[in-house]
Design a protein around this motif. Structure first.
Motif, mmCIF file in Angstrom:
data_model
loop_
_atom_site.group_PDB
_atom_site.id
_atom_site.type_symbol
_atom_site.label_atom_id
_atom_site.label_comp_id
_atom_site.label_asym_id
_atom_site.label_seq_id
_atom_site.Cartn_x
_atom_site.Cartn_y
_atom_site.Cartn_z
ATOM 1 N N GLU A 230 1.795 3.263 -2.150
ATOM 2 C CA GLU A 230 1.337 4.358 -3.014
ATOM 3 C C GLU A 230 0.016 4.966 -2.529
ATOM 4 O OE1 GLU A 230 3.267 5.505 -5.446
ATOM 5 O OE2 GLU A 230 4.712 3.959 -4.866
ATOM 6 N N ASP A 231 -0.591 4.345 -1.538
ATOM 7 C CA ASP A 231 -1.904 4.798 -1.064
ATOM 8 C C ASP A 231 -1.754 5.887 -0.004
ATOM 9 O OD1 ASP A 231 -3.207 2.959 -2.734
ATOM 10 O OD2 ASP A 231 -2.995 1.373 -1.242
ATOM 11 N N HIS B 132 -3.337 8.541 0.408
ATOM 12 C CA HIS B 132 -4.588 9.106 0.922
ATOM 13 C C HIS B 132 -5.023 8.420 2.213
ATOM 14 C CE1 HIS B 132 -5.751 5.691 -1.598
ATOM 15 N NE2 HIS B 132 -6.888 5.632 -0.931
ATOM 16 N N TYR B 133 -4.626 7.151 2.397
ATOM 17 C CA TYR B 133 -4.908 6.465 3.660
ATOM 18 C C TYR B 133 -4.315 7.265 4.820
ATOM 19 C CZ TYR B 133 -6.172 2.055 1.236
ATOM 20 O OH TYR B 133 -6.768 1.091 0.474
ATOM 21 N N HIS C 291 0.806 -1.227 0.000
ATOM 22 C CA HIS C 291 0.000 0.000 0.000
ATOM 23 C C HIS C 291 0.841 1.281 0.000
ATOM 24 C CE1 HIS C 291 -3.945 -1.906 0.622
ATOM 25 N NE2 HIS C 291 -3.305 -2.783 1.376
#
Length: 226
Positions: free
Chosen positions: A189-190, A192-193, A187
């Protein structure tokens, strides 16, 4: 010593190639930059474990690059220089360099100095499990968070984020490292989490004000010491 990410900032292709080949024999991941600006960009985007910095760069002096890095990062910096100037060495060490190597250098000595710097970076410090500034109280071991003696209910992820930042209080924790720690390597690259989680945690601790948790844009988060 293996699998560390090392950034080499040097304008001489032969030196870059020589150091790259040598470091890869030690199983390191090597980033190469021929200018100071590119080196700083790599620092922000890649968050290396160690920087090898030449002073004679085409776009800016290595001393300027060091000063820019030290504005927001404690990553170990080893300076390479063809200038055997003792006063310059003192000035660079005072400015935040961790080591100074004069060209030409022995590769085995370079390896040894790198090992020392990496050990120093990854030495685990004993961090207090309790934080209390009279307003915010955090007890990591007991999983207790209070504001002015009133318990605050945090989700598991909110508490994990707070504990991670507190462990490295006063230091920047890279957003990729936070995401990897909280959600796993698939994750990274995520981002926004992390943005959503940070906002929720801030709202509970600070009413939305950035008092304890500082965002360093595109780099990471820092728990501020007051």
């Amino acid at each position: 010593m293996s699998n560390y990410k090392i950034l080499v900032i040097d304008d001489e292709p032969q030196i870059r190639r020589f150091i790259e080949i040598a470091l890869k024999t030690q199983n390191h991941h090597v980033l190469l930059a021929e200018t100071g600006l590119k080196g700083i960009q790599f620092m922000i985007e890649q968050m290396p474990d160690l920087v090898i910095l030449d002073l004679g760069l085409p776009d800016m002096d290595g001393h300027e690059v060091l000063q820019e890095i030290r504005k927001w990062s404690n990553t170990p910096v080893m300076v390479l220089s063809a200038r055997p100037d003792e006063m310059q060495k003192v000035l660079l060490l005072d400015a935040g360099a961790n080591d100074y190597v004069t060209k030409p250098f022995n590769i085995q000595e370079l390896f040894a100095r790198i090992r020392v710097l990496l050990r120093s970076r990854h030495t685990v410090l004993e961090v207090p499990t309790v934080f209390d500034d009279g307003y915010l109280y955090i007890n990591i071991a007991a999983h207790v968070v209070k504001i002015e003696d009133i318990s605050i209910n945090l989700t598991k992820k909110e508490f994990q984020l707070l504990a991670l930042l507190l462990k490295h209080q006063g230091q920047i924790v890279a957003q990729a490292d936070i995401i990897r720690e909280l959600w796993g390597s698939t994750h990274t690259e995520d981002t926004h989490y992390l943005r959503i989680l940070t906002k929720k945690l801030r709202d509970k601790l600070e009413g939305g004000a950035s008092k304890y948790i500082t965002t360093i844009s595109a780099i990471g988060l820092r728990f501020e010491l007051k």
